[in-house]
Design a protein around this motif. Structure first.
Motif, PDB file in Angstrom:
ATOM      1  N   GLN A   3       0.827  -1.193   0.000  1.00 39.88           N
ATOM      2  CA  GLN A   3       0.000   0.000   0.000  1.00 39.88           C
ATOM      3  C   GLN A   3       0.859   1.240   0.000  1.00 39.88           C
ATOM      4  N   LEU A   4       0.525   2.155  -0.908  1.00 38.31           N
ATOM      5  CA  LEU A   4       1.087   3.499  -0.901  1.00 38.31           C
ATOM      6  C   LEU A   4      -0.108   4.434  -0.853  1.00 38.31           C
ATOM      7  N   VAL A   5      -0.279   5.114   0.266  1.00 35.31           N
ATOM      8  CA  VAL A   5      -1.455   5.954   0.464  1.00 35.31           C
ATOM      9  C   VAL A   5      -1.027   7.404   0.494  1.00 35.31           C
ATOM     10  N   GLU A   6      -1.486   8.136  -0.516  1.00 32.80           N
ATOM     11  CA  GLU A   6      -1.133   9.545  -0.626  1.00 32.80           C
ATOM     12  C   GLU A   6      -2.182  10.423   0.027  1.00 32.80           C
ATOM     13  N   SER A   7      -1.744  11.570   0.492  1.00 33.53           N
ATOM     14  CA  SER A   7      -2.659  12.554   1.062  1.00 33.53           C
ATOM     15  C   SER A   7      -2.067  13.939   0.871  1.00 33.53           C
ATOM     16  N   GLY A   8      -2.930  14.948   1.023  1.00 33.72           N
ATOM     17  CA  GLY A   8      -2.457  16.320   1.010  1.00 33.72           C
ATOM     18  C   GLY A   8      -2.760  17.109  -0.238  1.00 33.72           C
ATOM     19  N   GLY A   9      -3.329  16.476  -1.248  1.00 37.52           N
ATOM     20  CA  GLY A   9      -3.664  17.226  -2.439  1.00 37.52           C
ATOM     21  C   GLY A   9      -4.846  18.144  -2.214  1.00 37.52           C
ATOM     22  N   GLY A  10      -5.144  18.954  -3.219  1.00 40.64           N
ATOM     23  CA  GLY A  10      -6.285  19.851  -3.103  1.00 40.64           C
ATOM     24  C   GLY A  10      -6.179  21.027  -4.040  1.00 40.64           C
ATOM     25  N   LEU A  11      -7.001  22.024  -3.760  1.00 41.65           N
ATOM     26  CA  LEU A  11      -7.059  23.254  -4.545  1.00 41.65           C
ATOM     27  C   LEU A  11      -6.330  24.352  -3.794  1.00 41.65           C
ATOM     28  N   VAL A  12      -5.453  25.046  -4.498  1.00 36.63           N
ATOM     29  CA  VAL A  12      -4.691  26.123  -3.884  1.00 36.63           C
ATOM     30  C   VAL A  12      -4.527  27.247  -4.894  1.00 36.63           C
ATOM     31  N   GLN A  13      -4.429  28.458  -4.408  1.00 37.48           N
ATOM     32  CA  GLN A  13      -4.228  29.604  -5.284  1.00 37.48           C
ATOM     33  C   GLN A  13      -2.768  29.701  -5.719  1.00 37.48           C
ATOM     34  N   PRO A  14      -2.518  30.301  -6.861  1.00 41.60           N
ATOM     35  CA  PRO A  14      -1.131  30.517  -7.279  1.00 41.60           C
ATOM     36  C   PRO A  14      -0.335  31.223  -6.190  1.00 41.60           C
ATOM     37  N   VAL A  93      -2.155  15.306 -11.447  1.00 45.39           N
ATOM     38  CA  VAL A  93      -2.289  14.237 -10.459  1.00 45.39           C
ATOM     39  C   VAL A  93      -0.877  13.827 -10.042  1.00 45.39           C
ATOM     40  N   TYR A  94      -0.655  13.792  -8.753  1.00 42.81           N
ATOM     41  CA  TYR A  94       0.671  13.481  -8.208  1.00 42.81           C
ATOM     42  C   TYR A  94       0.671  12.057  -7.668  1.00 42.81           C
ATOM     43  N   TYR A  95       1.698  11.300  -8.064  1.00 41.17           N
ATOM     44  CA  TYR A  95       1.800   9.892  -7.699  1.00 41.17           C
ATOM     45  C   TYR A  95       3.068   9.646  -6.886  1.00 41.17           C
ATOM     46  N   GLU A 106      13.671  -6.613  -9.191  1.00 40.72           N
ATOM     47  CA  GLU A 106      13.212  -5.235  -9.219  1.00 40.72           C
ATOM     48  C   GLU A 106      11.737  -5.155  -8.852  1.00 40.72           C
ATOM     49  N   TYR A 107      11.405  -4.111  -8.120  1.00 38.01           N
ATOM     50  CA  TYR A 107      10.018  -3.851  -7.747  1.00 38.01           C
ATOM     51  C   TYR A 107       9.707  -2.377  -7.999  1.00 38.01           C
ATOM     52  N   ASN A 108       8.484  -2.122  -8.440  1.00 37.38           N
ATOM     53  CA  ASN A 108       8.071  -0.758  -8.765  1.00 37.38           C
ATOM     54  C   ASN A 108       6.637  -0.580  -8.276  1.00 37.38           C
ATOM     55  N   TYR A 109       6.483   0.231  -7.232  1.00 33.86           N
ATOM     56  CA  TYR A 109       5.173   0.398  -6.609  1.00 33.86           C
ATOM     57  C   TYR A 109       4.672   1.825  -6.784  1.00 33.86           C
ATOM     58  N   TRP A 110       3.345   1.939  -7.027  1.00 34.44           N
ATOM     59  CA  TRP A 110       2.713   3.245  -7.253  1.00 34.44           C
ATOM     60  C   TRP A 110       1.567   3.459  -6.284  1.00 34.44           C
ATOM     61  N   GLY A 111       1.407   4.738  -5.889  1.00 34.78           N
ATOM     62  CA  GLY A 111       0.212   5.126  -5.173  1.00 34.78           C
ATOM     63  C   GLY A 111      -0.934   5.360  -6.140  1.00 34.78           C
ATOM     64  N   GLN A 112      -2.093   5.665  -5.571  1.00 32.75           N
ATOM     65  CA  GLN A 112      -3.289   5.828  -6.404  1.00 32.75           C
ATOM     66  C   GLN A 112      -3.387   7.214  -7.022  1.00 32.75           C
ATOM     67  N   GLY A 113      -2.589   8.138  -6.549  1.00 32.12           N
ATOM     68  CA  GLY A 113      -2.595   9.490  -7.088  1.00 32.12           C
ATOM     69  C   GLY A 113      -3.442  10.434  -6.254  1.00 32.12           C
ATOM     70  N   THR A 114      -3.003  11.686  -6.207  1.00 34.63           N
ATOM     71  CA  THR A 114      -3.764  12.722  -5.515  1.00 34.63           C
ATOM     72  C   THR A 114      -3.750  13.976  -6.393  1.00 34.63           C
ATOM     73  N   GLN A 115      -4.910  14.591  -6.531  1.00 34.98           N
ATOM     74  CA  GLN A 115      -5.059  15.737  -7.421  1.00 34.98           C
ATOM     75  C   GLN A 115      -4.568  17.008  -6.744  1.00 34.98           C
ATOM     76  N   VAL A 116      -3.751  17.737  -7.486  1.00 34.32           N
ATOM     77  CA  VAL A 116      -3.331  19.074  -7.073  1.00 34.32           C
ATOM     78  C   VAL A 116      -3.798  20.049  -8.148  1.00 34.32           C
ATOM     79  N   THR A 117      -4.572  21.040  -7.743  1.00 33.48           N
ATOM     80  CA  THR A 117      -5.081  22.047  -8.672  1.00 33.48           C
ATOM     81  C   THR A 117      -4.662  23.421  -8.172  1.00 33.48           C
ATOM     82  N   VAL A 118      -3.969  24.142  -9.033  1.00 30.12           N
ATOM     83  CA  VAL A 118      -3.513  25.489  -8.700  1.00 30.12           C
ATOM     84  C   VAL A 118      -4.289  26.471  -9.572  1.00 30.12           C
TER      85      VAL A 118
END
Length: 120
Positions: A3-14, A93-95, A106-118
């Motif tokens: 599990q790779l659990v991302e958090s912290g994305g969202g909408l932010v002003q420039p 979307v940030y992964y 070799e192993y390569n793991y990805w999170g589900q992604g979190t949206q960042v909107t500026v």
């Protein structure tokens, strides 16, 4: 279970800031790099920042250098991305990603992604 659990994305002003976190669990790697990719609409996924577990060395893409800072908390098994002076072109979307070796494989793991909107 990996599990790779991302958090912290969202909408932010420039000009604003966000802090992304990625909590990793369910796997062990002997030698690895952890970091962040992003994918904007209509564009390819790009690697923007990485940190090596062996020595803590870091990498930043030119597009985020001097604005973003990657860090890790070994006790919590998280990798963080502090994003300052955000621009509309940072919208994506940030992964979270872990890439490494265990017993020669070799192993390569990805999170589900979190949206960042500026946007204003």
């Amino acid at each position: 279970q990996v599990q790779l659990v991302e958090s912290g994305g969202g909408l932010v002003q420039p000009g604003g800031s966000l802090r992304l976190s990625c909590a990793a669990s369910g796997f062990t790697l002997d030698y690895y790099v952890e970091g962040w990719f992003r994918q904007a609409p209509g564009k390819e996924r790009e690697g923007i920042s990485f940190i090596m577990n062996s020595d803590g060395s870091t990498y930043y893409a030119d597009s985020v250098k001097c604005r973003f800072t990657i860090s890790r908390d070994n006790a919590k098994n998280t990798v963080n991305l502090q994003m300052n002076s955000l621009k509309p072109e940072d919208t994506a979307v940030y992964y979270c990603n872990y890439y490494g070796l265990r017993y020669g494989r070799e192993y390569n793991y990805w999170g589900q992604g979190t949206q960042v909107t500026v946007s204003s």
